[in-house]
Motif scaffolding. Structure first.
Motif, mmCIF file in Angstrom:
data_model
loop_
_atom_site.group_PDB
_atom_site.id
_atom_site.type_symbol
_atom_site.label_atom_id
_atom_site.label_comp_id
_atom_site.label_asym_id
_atom_site.label_seq_id
_atom_site.Cartn_x
_atom_site.Cartn_y
_atom_site.Cartn_z
ATOM 1 N N MET A 169 -27.549 10.190 -33.964
ATOM 2 C CA MET A 169 -26.928 10.809 -32.810
ATOM 3 C C MET A 169 -26.949 9.838 -31.638
ATOM 4 S SD MET A 169 -28.310 14.695 -32.709
ATOM 5 C CE MET A 169 -26.847 15.617 -32.338
ATOM 6 N N SER A 170 -25.867 9.863 -30.903
ATOM 7 C CA SER A 170 -25.782 8.965 -29.759
ATOM 8 C C SER A 170 -26.316 9.644 -28.500
ATOM 9 C CB SER A 170 -24.324 8.546 -29.543
ATOM 10 O OG SER A 170 -23.574 9.632 -29.052
ATOM 11 N N TYR A 171 -26.400 8.860 -27.457
ATOM 12 C CA TYR A 171 -26.871 9.367 -26.170
ATOM 13 C C TYR A 171 -25.956 10.478 -25.659
ATOM 14 C CZ TYR A 171 -27.370 9.524 -21.114
ATOM 15 O OH TYR A 171 -27.500 9.942 -19.831
ATOM 16 N N HIS A 172 -24.648 10.298 -25.844
ATOM 17 C CA HIS A 172 -23.698 11.283 -25.319
ATOM 18 C C HIS A 172 -23.816 12.624 -26.034
ATOM 19 C CE1 HIS A 172 -21.809 8.504 -22.605
ATOM 20 N NE2 HIS A 172 -21.736 7.616 -23.578
ATOM 21 N N GLN A 173 -24.226 12.621 -27.293
ATOM 22 C CA GLN A 173 -24.418 13.878 -28.011
ATOM 23 C C GLN A 173 -25.684 14.584 -27.555
ATOM 24 O OE1 GLN A 173 -24.275 12.280 -31.973
ATOM 25 N NE2 GLN A 173 -22.229 13.115 -32.318
ATOM 26 N N ASN A 174 -26.685 13.833 -27.149
ATOM 27 C CA ASN A 174 -27.949 14.423 -26.696
ATOM 28 C C ASN A 174 -27.976 14.721 -25.203
ATOM 29 O OD1 ASN A 174 -29.098 14.387 -29.234
ATOM 30 N ND2 ASN A 174 -29.950 12.346 -28.955
ATOM 31 N N LYS A 175 -26.972 14.293 -24.479
ATOM 32 C CA LYS A 175 -26.955 14.461 -23.030
ATOM 33 C C LYS A 175 -27.025 15.935 -22.602
ATOM 34 C CE LYS A 175 -24.559 12.457 -19.086
ATOM 35 N NZ LYS A 175 -23.383 11.687 -18.684
ATOM 36 N N PRO A 176 -26.262 16.857 -23.212
ATOM 37 C CA PRO A 176 -26.405 18.270 -22.807
ATOM 38 C C PRO A 176 -27.813 18.808 -23.041
ATOM 39 C CG PRO A 176 -24.384 17.979 -24.053
ATOM 40 C CD PRO A 176 -25.143 16.693 -24.156
ATOM 41 N N ALA A 177 -28.433 18.429 -24.137
ATOM 42 C CA ALA A 177 -29.794 18.906 -24.417
ATOM 43 C C ALA A 177 -30.769 18.403 -23.354
ATOM 44 C CB ALA A 177 -30.240 18.459 -25.807
ATOM 45 N N LEU A 178 -30.593 17.187 -22.905
ATOM 46 C CA LEU A 178 -31.458 16.633 -21.862
ATOM 47 C C LEU A 178 -31.289 17.399 -20.548
ATOM 48 C CD1 LEU A 178 -33.449 14.399 -21.028
ATOM 49 C CD2 LEU A 178 -31.472 13.009 -20.438
ATOM 50 N N PHE A 179 -30.065 17.744 -20.215
ATOM 51 C CA PHE A 179 -29.829 18.492 -18.990
ATOM 52 C C PHE A 179 -30.373 19.917 -19.094
ATOM 53 C CE2 PHE A 179 -27.171 15.010 -17.834
ATOM 54 C CZ PHE A 179 -27.099 15.053 -16.450
ATOM 55 N N TRP A 180 -30.237 20.555 -20.267
ATOM 56 C CA TRP A 180 -30.805 21.894 -20.437
ATOM 57 C C TRP A 180 -32.326 21.838 -20.403
ATOM 58 C CZ3 TRP A 180 -28.213 25.817 -19.121
ATOM 59 C CH2 TRP A 180 -26.839 25.879 -19.333
ATOM 60 N N LEU A 181 -32.908 20.766 -20.941
ATOM 61 C CA LEU A 181 -34.357 20.607 -20.880
ATOM 62 C C LEU A 181 -34.824 20.442 -19.432
ATOM 63 C CD1 LEU A 181 -37.021 20.309 -22.430
ATOM 64 C CD2 LEU A 181 -36.554 17.854 -22.557
ATOM 65 N N THR A 182 -34.076 19.696 -18.645
ATOM 66 C CA THR A 182 -34.407 19.537 -17.232
ATOM 67 C C THR A 182 -34.358 20.884 -16.505
ATOM 68 O OG1 THR A 182 -33.465 17.313 -17.289
ATOM 69 C CG2 THR A 182 -33.784 18.305 -15.120
ATOM 70 N N ALA B 276 -25.102 27.787 -26.262
ATOM 71 C CA ALA B 276 -26.000 27.251 -25.233
ATOM 72 C C ALA B 276 -25.399 27.441 -23.847
ATOM 73 C CB ALA B 276 -26.279 25.775 -25.490
ATOM 74 N N LEU B 277 -24.101 27.249 -23.729
ATOM 75 C CA LEU B 277 -23.431 27.416 -22.437
ATOM 76 C C LEU B 277 -23.496 28.863 -21.959
ATOM 77 C CD1 LEU B 277 -21.705 25.885 -20.319
ATOM 78 C CD2 LEU B 277 -19.706 26.577 -21.627
ATOM 79 N N ILE B 278 -23.249 29.799 -22.858
ATOM 80 C CA ILE B 278 -23.271 31.216 -22.477
ATOM 81 C C ILE B 278 -24.699 31.679 -22.181
ATOM 82 C CG2 ILE B 278 -22.851 33.557 -23.336
ATOM 83 C CD1 ILE B 278 -20.412 32.303 -24.851
ATOM 84 N N LEU B 279 -25.632 31.384 -23.092
ATOM 85 C CA LEU B 279 -27.023 31.788 -22.895
ATOM 86 C C LEU B 279 -27.620 31.099 -21.672
ATOM 87 C CD1 LEU B 279 -29.585 33.270 -23.844
ATOM 88 C CD2 LEU B 279 -30.071 31.273 -25.284
ATOM 89 N N GLY B 280 -27.381 29.814 -21.542
ATOM 90 C CA GLY B 280 -27.909 29.072 -20.403
ATOM 91 C C GLY B 280 -27.321 29.542 -19.090
ATOM 92 N N GLY B 281 -26.018 29.806 -19.072
ATOM 93 C CA GLY B 281 -25.394 30.325 -17.860
ATOM 94 C C GLY B 281 -25.971 31.669 -17.451
ATOM 95 N N LEU B 282 -26.232 32.517 -18.438
ATOM 96 C CA LEU B 282 -26.850 33.813 -18.153
ATOM 97 C C LEU B 282 -28.262 33.637 -17.607
ATOM 98 C CD1 LEU B 282 -26.576 36.908 -18.351
ATOM 99 C CD2 LEU B 282 -27.549 36.724 -20.634
ATOM 100 N N LEU B 283 -29.035 32.746 -18.211
ATOM 101 C CA LEU B 283 -30.395 32.491 -17.742
ATOM 102 C C LEU B 283 -30.396 31.903 -16.329
ATOM 103 C CD1 LEU B 283 -32.068 31.089 -20.967
ATOM 104 C CD2 LEU B 283 -32.660 33.199 -19.784
ATOM 105 N N ILE B 284 -29.468 31.002 -16.056
ATOM 106 C CA ILE B 284 -29.373 30.417 -14.719
ATOM 107 C C ILE B 284 -29.052 31.506 -13.700
ATOM 108 C CG2 ILE B 284 -27.993 28.886 -13.246
ATOM 109 C CD1 ILE B 284 -27.671 27.117 -15.775
ATOM 110 N N THR C 195 -22.331 20.210 -20.472
ATOM 111 C CA THR C 195 -22.019 20.912 -21.719
ATOM 112 C C THR C 195 -20.524 21.172 -21.823
ATOM 113 O OG1 THR C 195 -24.193 21.957 -21.634
ATOM 114 C CG2 THR C 195 -22.588 22.935 -23.118
ATOM 115 N N TRP C 196 -19.912 21.561 -20.723
ATOM 116 C CA TRP C 196 -18.471 21.798 -20.721
ATOM 117 C C TRP C 196 -17.703 20.515 -21.060
ATOM 118 C CZ3 TRP C 196 -15.417 25.711 -21.188
ATOM 119 C CH2 TRP C 196 -14.075 25.590 -20.868
ATOM 120 N N ARG C 197 -18.124 19.396 -20.490
ATOM 121 C CA ARG C 197 -17.473 18.113 -20.798
ATOM 122 C C ARG C 197 -17.653 17.739 -22.265
ATOM 123 N NH1 ARG C 197 -18.913 14.437 -15.497
ATOM 124 N NH2 ARG C 197 -17.502 15.535 -14.089
#
Length: 138
Positions: free
Chosen positions: A1-14, A79-87, A124-126
């Motif tokens: 996996m590349s950095y760009h594939q893991n980028k959303p996970a890093l932002f959700w972890l933050t 992740a986008l729907i669940l994360g948006g709800l949690l936010i 995540t949207w991008r």
């Protein structure tokens, strides 16, 4: 996996770490107020069911990270729907608690949860747009 594939996970972890920081700050703020008032404000007590609900609610943040780490279109949408709800829920309750307990609580909710959460939503949207667009000229 590349950095760009893991980028959303890093932002959700933050964002998940920000939610934990907010909860910690809110707990210490309440404890500080309780100690300054020499125990005259009512103590908040939780039964076992309430503690389980807190654990499940804040544990749901790791689910968004794991879903984003999977990286499929379906998991990113989830992740986008669940994360948006949690936010939304965490930010709303944080600002509501801030109106009751002090502006620093509201600010920390917006700073620790909403700001990184909005960044996670954008990333995540991008990623979803990137996965949904067929690459021309392959």
């Amino acid at each position: 996996m590349s950095y760009h594939q893991n980028k959303p996970a890093l932002f959700w972890l933050t964002t998940a770490v920000g939610a934990v920081l907010f909860l910690t700050l809110q707990s210490f703020s309440y404890m500080n107020d309780y100690l300054k008032a020499n125990g005259t404000i009512p103590a908040i007590t939780f039964d076992a069911g309430a503690l389980w609900m807190f654990s499940i609610f804040y544990g749901a943040w790791i689910v968004t990270v794991l879903l984003a780490l999977i990286g499929t279109v379906r998991s990113l949408w989830t992740a986008l729907i669940l994360g948006g709800l949690l936010i939304f829920v965490n930010s709303f309750t944080g600002v509501f608690d801030g109106l009751r307990d002090g502006g620093h609580i509201a600010f920390s909710a917006l700073f620790f949860i909403t700001l990184p959460g909005l960044c996670a939503i954008v990333v995540t949207w991008r990623q979803l747009k990137l996965k949904g667009t067929p690459h021309v000229g392959k």
